[in-house]
Design a protein around this motif. Sequence first.
Motif, PDB file in Angstrom:
ATOM      1  N   SER A 188       0.683  -1.149   0.084  1.00 18.25           N
ATOM      2  CA  SER A 188       0.092   0.033  -0.067  1.00 18.25           C
ATOM      3  C   SER A 188       0.846   1.172  -0.128  1.00 18.25           C
ATOM      4  CB  SER A 188      -0.953   0.015   1.277  1.00 18.25           C
ATOM      5  OG  SER A 188      -0.113   0.258   2.380  1.00 18.25           O
ATOM      6  N   THR A 189       0.362   2.228  -0.461  1.00 18.04           N
ATOM      7  CA  THR A 189       1.305   3.569  -0.611  1.00 18.04           C
ATOM      8  C   THR A 189       0.067   4.706  -0.295  1.00 18.04           C
ATOM      9  OG1 THR A 189       2.618   5.004  -1.734  1.00 18.04           O
ATOM     10  CG2 THR A 189       0.900   3.713  -3.052  1.00 18.04           C
ATOM     11  N   THR A 190       0.529   5.872   0.253  1.00 17.56           N
ATOM     12  CA  THR A 190       0.019   7.132   0.411  1.00 17.56           C
ATOM     13  C   THR A 190       0.868   8.357   0.203  1.00 17.56           C
ATOM     14  OG1 THR A 190      -1.520   6.118   2.133  1.00 17.56           O
ATOM     15  CG2 THR A 190      -1.421   8.615   2.011  1.00 17.56           C
ATOM     16  N   PRO A 191       0.525   9.197  -0.710  1.00 18.35           N
ATOM     17  CA  PRO A 191      -0.885   9.141  -1.206  1.00 18.35           C
ATOM     18  C   PRO A 191      -0.680   8.108  -2.579  1.00 18.35           C
ATOM     19  CG  PRO A 191       0.578  11.173  -2.020  1.00 18.35           C
ATOM     20  CD  PRO A 191       1.258  10.349  -0.607  1.00 18.35           C
ATOM     21  N   ALA A 192      -1.557   7.619  -2.964  1.00 17.05           N
ATOM     22  CA  ALA A 192      -1.702   6.372  -4.053  1.00 17.05           C
ATOM     23  C   ALA A 192      -2.091   7.065  -5.393  1.00 17.05           C
ATOM     24  CB  ALA A 192      -2.467   5.368  -3.631  1.00 17.05           C
ATOM     25  N   ASP A 193      -2.620   8.181  -5.517  1.00 12.89           N
ATOM     26  CA  ASP A 193      -3.112   8.994  -6.382  1.00 12.89           C
ATOM     27  C   ASP A 193      -3.445  10.325  -6.346  1.00 12.89           C
ATOM     28  OD1 ASP A 193      -5.741   9.171  -5.407  1.00 12.89           O
ATOM     29  OD2 ASP A 193      -6.055   7.070  -5.659  1.00 12.89           O
ATOM     30  N   GLN A 194      -3.727  11.184  -7.521  1.00 11.88           N
ATOM     31  CA  GLN A 194      -3.804  12.370  -6.972  1.00 11.88           C
ATOM     32  C   GLN A 194      -5.092  12.948  -6.167  1.00 11.88           C
ATOM     33  OE1 GLN A 194      -6.136  12.450 -11.367  1.00 11.88           O
ATOM     34  NE2 GLN A 194      -5.217  14.470 -10.728  1.00 11.88           N
ATOM     35  N   CYS A 195      -6.080  12.072  -6.169  1.00 10.40           N
ATOM     36  CA  CYS A 195      -6.917  12.355  -4.908  1.00 10.40           C
ATOM     37  C   CYS A 195      -6.726  12.349  -3.623  1.00 10.40           C
ATOM     38  CB  CYS A 195      -8.099  11.495  -5.117  1.00 10.40           C
ATOM     39  SG  CYS A 195      -9.237  11.923  -6.506  1.00 10.40           S
ATOM     40  N   ALA A 196      -5.544  11.421  -3.438  1.00 14.76           N
ATOM     41  CA  ALA A 196      -5.118  11.436  -1.986  1.00 14.76           C
ATOM     42  C   ALA A 196      -4.029  12.538  -1.615  1.00 14.76           C
ATOM     43  CB  ALA A 196      -4.148  10.277  -1.688  1.00 14.76           C
ATOM     44  N   ASN A 197      -3.904  13.190  -2.358  1.00  8.51           N
ATOM     45  CA  ASN A 197      -3.138  14.470  -1.980  1.00  8.51           C
ATOM     46  C   ASN A 197      -4.000  15.530  -1.203  1.00  8.51           C
ATOM     47  OD1 ASN A 197      -0.593  14.106  -3.339  1.00  8.51           O
ATOM     48  ND2 ASN A 197      -1.441  14.649  -5.382  1.00  8.51           N
ATOM     49  N   TYR A 198      -3.471  16.219  -0.098  1.00  9.59           N
ATOM     50  CA  TYR A 198      -4.538  17.158   0.816  1.00  9.59           C
ATOM     51  C   TYR A 198      -5.097  17.832   0.039  1.00  9.59           C
ATOM     52  CZ  TYR A 198      -5.851  19.830   4.628  1.00  9.59           C
ATOM     53  OH  TYR A 198      -6.926  20.274   5.602  1.00  9.59           O
ATOM     54  N   ALA A 199      -6.479  18.051   0.259  1.00 13.18           N
ATOM     55  CA  ALA A 199      -7.403  19.275  -0.409  1.00 13.18           C
ATOM     56  C   ALA A 199      -7.143  19.378  -1.708  1.00 13.18           C
ATOM     57  CB  ALA A 199      -7.008  20.479   0.678  1.00 13.18           C
ATOM     58  N   PHE A 200      -6.964  18.283  -2.554  1.00 12.60           N
ATOM     59  CA  PHE A 200      -6.505  18.397  -4.061  1.00 12.60           C
ATOM     60  C   PHE A 200      -7.522  19.315  -4.573  1.00 12.60           C
ATOM     61  CE2 PHE A 200      -6.974  16.806  -8.376  1.00 12.60           C
ATOM     62  CZ  PHE A 200      -5.406  17.164  -8.733  1.00 12.60           C
ATOM     63  N   CYS A 201      -9.127  19.028  -4.409  1.00 18.02           N
ATOM     64  CA  CYS A 201     -10.069  19.774  -4.989  1.00 18.02           C
ATOM     65  C   CYS A 201     -10.681  21.009  -4.359  1.00 18.02           C
ATOM     66  CB  CYS A 201     -11.313  18.723  -5.162  1.00 18.02           C
ATOM     67  SG  CYS A 201     -10.774  17.451  -6.363  1.00 18.02           S
ATOM     68  N   GLY A 202      -9.903  21.270  -3.179  1.00 21.00           N
ATOM     69  CA  GLY A 202     -10.392  22.484  -2.682  1.00 21.00           C
ATOM     70  C   GLY A 202     -11.567  22.112  -1.594  1.00 21.00           C
ATOM     71  N   ALA A 203     -12.077  23.276  -1.175  1.00 21.32           N
ATOM     72  CA  ALA A 203     -13.136  23.351  -0.247  1.00 21.32           C
ATOM     73  C   ALA A 203     -14.735  23.043  -1.181  1.00 21.32           C
ATOM     74  CB  ALA A 203     -13.478  24.484   0.551  1.00 21.32           C
ATOM     75  N   TYR A 204     -15.448  22.265  -0.256  1.00 20.90           N
ATOM     76  CA  TYR A 204     -16.627  21.634  -0.457  1.00 20.90           C
ATOM     77  C   TYR A 204     -16.823  21.116  -2.013  1.00 20.90           C
ATOM     78  CZ  TYR A 204     -18.217  25.063   2.992  1.00 20.90           C
ATOM     79  OH  TYR A 204     -18.072  25.928   4.061  1.00 20.90           O
ATOM     80  N   ALA A 205     -15.556  20.513  -2.370  1.00 22.62           N
ATOM     81  CA  ALA A 205     -15.479  19.522  -3.627  1.00 22.62           C
ATOM     82  C   ALA A 205     -15.240  18.011  -3.288  1.00 22.62           C
ATOM     83  CB  ALA A 205     -14.786  20.182  -4.500  1.00 22.62           C
ATOM     84  N   SER A 206     -15.488  17.198  -3.961  1.00 25.02           N
ATOM     85  CA  SER A 206     -15.034  15.747  -3.933  1.00 25.02           C
ATOM     86  C   SER A 206     -14.189  15.223  -5.142  1.00 25.02           C
ATOM     87  CB  SER A 206     -16.451  14.776  -3.703  1.00 25.02           C
ATOM     88  OG  SER A 206     -16.922  14.863  -5.045  1.00 25.02           O
ATOM     89  N   CYS A 207     -13.127  14.376  -4.861  1.00 24.58           N
ATOM     90  CA  CYS A 207     -12.253  13.809  -5.779  1.00 24.58           C
ATOM     91  C   CYS A 207     -12.698  12.488  -5.925  1.00 24.58           C
ATOM     92  CB  CYS A 207     -10.929  14.090  -5.410  1.00 24.58           C
ATOM     93  SG  CYS A 207      -9.627  13.812  -6.661  1.00 24.58           S
ATOM     94  N   THR A 208     -12.677  12.073  -7.359  1.00 28.38           N
ATOM     95  CA  THR A 208     -13.075  10.607  -7.824  1.00 28.38           C
ATOM     96  C   THR A 208     -12.224  10.338  -8.947  1.00 28.38           C
ATOM     97  OG1 THR A 208     -15.543  10.981  -7.206  1.00 28.38           O
ATOM     98  CG2 THR A 208     -14.895   9.203  -8.523  1.00 28.38           C
ATOM     99  N   ILE A 209     -11.361   9.259  -8.677  1.00 26.94           N
ATOM    100  CA  ILE A 209     -10.504   8.913  -9.877  1.00 26.94           C
ATOM    101  C   ILE A 209     -11.242   8.197 -10.794  1.00 26.94           C
ATOM    102  CG2 ILE A 209      -8.410   7.318 -10.155  1.00 26.94           C
ATOM    103  CD1 ILE A 209      -7.524   9.764  -9.020  1.00 26.94           C
ATOM    104  N   GLY A 210     -10.798   8.381 -11.901  1.00 29.16           N
ATOM    105  CA  GLY A 210     -11.885   7.898 -12.952  1.00 29.16           C
ATOM    106  C   GLY A 210     -12.853   8.899 -13.630  1.00 29.16           C
ATOM    107  N   ASN A 211     -13.349   9.802 -12.871  1.00 31.70           N
ATOM    108  CA  ASN A 211     -14.077  10.663 -13.448  1.00 31.70           C
ATOM    109  C   ASN A 211     -13.308  11.833 -14.235  1.00 31.70           C
ATOM    110  OD1 ASN A 211     -16.305   9.576 -12.201  1.00 31.70           O
ATOM    111  ND2 ASN A 211     -16.609  11.269 -10.923  1.00 31.70           N
ATOM    112  N   THR A 212     -14.170  12.526 -15.203  1.00 31.50           N
ATOM    113  CA  THR A 212     -13.423  13.499 -15.974  1.00 31.50           C
ATOM    114  C   THR A 212     -14.290  14.790 -15.819  1.00 31.50           C
ATOM    115  OG1 THR A 212     -12.586  12.175 -17.491  1.00 31.50           O
ATOM    116  CG2 THR A 212     -12.617  14.530 -18.169  1.00 31.50           C
ATOM    117  N   PRO A 213     -13.888  15.870 -15.135  1.00 31.28           N
ATOM    118  CA  PRO A 213     -12.937  15.916 -14.374  1.00 31.28           C
ATOM    119  C   PRO A 213     -12.907  15.227 -12.948  1.00 31.28           C
ATOM    120  CG  PRO A 213     -14.111  18.023 -13.932  1.00 31.28           C
ATOM    121  CD  PRO A 213     -14.761  17.115 -15.214  1.00 31.28           C
ATOM    122  N   VAL A 214     -11.814  15.095 -12.567  1.00 32.05           N
ATOM    123  CA  VAL A 214     -11.898  14.297 -11.145  1.00 32.05           C
ATOM    124  C   VAL A 214     -12.366  14.969 -10.071  1.00 32.05           C
ATOM    125  CG1 VAL A 214      -9.591  12.995 -11.740  1.00 32.05           C
ATOM    126  CG2 VAL A 214      -9.497  15.147 -10.544  1.00 32.05           C
TER     127      VAL A 214
END
Length: 819
Positions: A278-304
């Motif tokens: 296992s690894t952390t961060p494993a993807d861009q969504c694991a980077n802290y507050a990658f999408c900012g406030a009141y947003a969710s991050c989903t790998i595989g979505n466009t945009p994430v």
Amino acid sequence: MKAFTYLFVFAIVWSFLNPSNTLDTITPIQSIRDGDTLVSASRRFQLGFFSPGNSKGRYVGIWYTKSSGTVVWVANRDTPLNDHSGVLKVTNGVVILLNSTNSVAWSSNTSRTAENPVLELLDNGNLVVKDEKVDGPANYLWQSFDYPCDTFLPEMKLGKNLVTGLDRFFTSWKSTDDPAQGEFSIRLDLRGLPQVVVMQGDTVKARQGSWNGLRLNGYSGLTPNPLVEVEFHFNESEVFYDYKIRNSSVFTRYIINPSGIAQRFTWLDRINRWELFSTTPADQCANYAFCGAYASCTIGNTPVCACLEGFLPKSPKAWDSVDWSDGCVRKTPLNCSDGPDGDGFRKYTGLRLPDTSSSWFDKTMSLKECEELCLKNCSCTAYGSLDIRMGGSGCLLWFGKLVDIRDIAKNAEDQFYVRLAASELDHVEKKRRSSKKKLAGIVIGSALYVLGMIIIGLVTYIWKKKRRNQAMKKGNIGKECDNVGRKEDIELPIFDLTAIANATDNFSNNNKLGEGGFGSVYKGTLLEGEEIAVKRLSKNSGQGMFEFKNEVILIAKLQHRNLVRLLGYCIEENEKMLIYEYMPNKSLDSLIFDQTKSKLLDWHMRINIIAGVARGLLYLHQDSRLRIIHRDLKASNILLDNDMNPKISDFGLAKSFGGDQGDAETNRIIGTYGYMSPEYAVHGQYSIKSDVFSFGVLILEMVSGKKNRGFSHPEHHHNLLGHAWRLWIEGRPIELIDNSVGDFSLSEMLRCIHVGLLCVQQRSEDRPNMSSVVLMLSSESLLPKPRQPGFYIDSPEANSSCITPCSTNGITFTLFEGR
């Protein structure tokens, strides 16, 4: 006899004064010198002097007996010795390290003394100072587990003693050659509900979440790890995490490496090495507050990144340019009052809980009481259960902005409720009802559409069959064409030359899509408006009637979403043409090897193309009515449809196998150098493993954006396969990645490189079959260690390339997600 007695006594005294590899304890009259070691009772751990990597400094450390290069703790990590004269000893309950001048280079900070102090290395890797006559952890005068370095071992604590102030956290080495404290750490953040974070200096880099009663809520799995038992302790005197291994024979460890990546390794006796699980961060969504406030991050979505319902991007222009750091803001301000126009809550599940550093919690409140308390406080932005067990209990309130939210699993038990204005809640409900009606309409419309297409298809089939029969009767088709259709009993439309000439504007250069060894390909439009691609065999082509018939016969019997569809053929007036469905995005090589166009292929598209080609090959090798070896798989033979889905084309060189036939030989070696397997290029031997080799080359080209054939590098004369192998065995595979690939999942990327190297191994029997490849690409299964590839070395003295075996040592760089 007397001499023997003296010798025996001397041996006992010497073994007492100078510890051997069998001792796990020393007393104040003993010492550990450079070259000596302490070994724990069950020989699991050793303590001694070492020099890491290329460093000349000497350190006292603890490592695994079965893996001497894996150091788990360093005493003098910031004060190395300059020579081999160091001495470690225990005196007055204090552990001291003396240098060549007999000065103290390092010492423990023991505040208590003992009458009979001893230094002991325990079987869990803990180095302890204790009174020889008083045992038990509570009586330890000092222990290395209280002062961890970069490794989190079973039975260690991650957290803080609230009475003494002792904070146990893990810090990376500066580099692989320098164990001094680096800039990264894993800590327990005690602001709000305690949560595990990865820090870079004073900045949070990643967050593994807080305890939800079963596990850290940032963990994407739905069940606790069967191997590891994690516990969270929170009372008036201490707050910490620790973990135990259910199977005592298993070795596992967590580390924070010099690059700031948190990793979990497990030792596999079967292959005698550590495997990364296992690894952390494993993807861009694991980077802290990658999408900012009141947003969710989903790998595989466009945009994430996507705003939560009731919110919209704070900086729309930045959002459109793939910069989500500003996050989202409310569409409608909160009312913060009682009554029907007051605020309400929108429930979210399957998401990691937001950052809890600005939260408040209570173990005794119910979820209903929690909601009421949140509504009474205008600063409260969300609430949820503190403990998810038994349907949920306790209260967790968030104050301020909600950040660092990501998708984890659709049926995860964690849930939280986000505060919204009443008008936004009404809008959300109306939108949901509208979506249900729209879905019903789509289902009905789709059913009618399918029925209509069936009717149209039936009418078209009857019309085309009638047209073919009429053409056959008129004798407009040559004997060769007649043989193709009758001998193989295929039902494939025949196009006449006039229709194709009209469709392509008489084979105008403006309609030419490309050119190869077979001839040219033209875009055409039939009278019915259908766009086609016409493959026109050149009179000078190396491919003749045999390849033409072969392609017609084979592809007419194949139906798969990742194979190009043959619409028909034409043989008339010395012309030989194949008519295919038109692929608007042309061939893969026109994009992947173009510095500008390659930027259009983000990682999501590339992994989709890799997976699609793998499924197409699996169909050819195993699932089709025929067992087919393509023999010319390459980037130019992968076509892309309107949605960038890949389709394998050009079956002129394909071979059909019957029964249990496994391989074959030929004296006519044709294909494309750079994609040919060694056994085919040298000996003319081909099998399904030949296609696997070509697929491996294709993967590495997709990852790197570079061609295998003609690849050059200033440091060596290897082609792309040799370059990839060199980076792999040096532990630097990330350097292979194309700079234009954009954001990507590190675990997916490294898995693709690993699979690519498995596919291009020198020996065909070492390569996996395509069913295994498809499984490797779509799961987190354990991957075998790749062997040396069968690669070409570009010779600086000649323009030709030759297959050259290369002998080198290999290491594994496999990345897995948490289990």
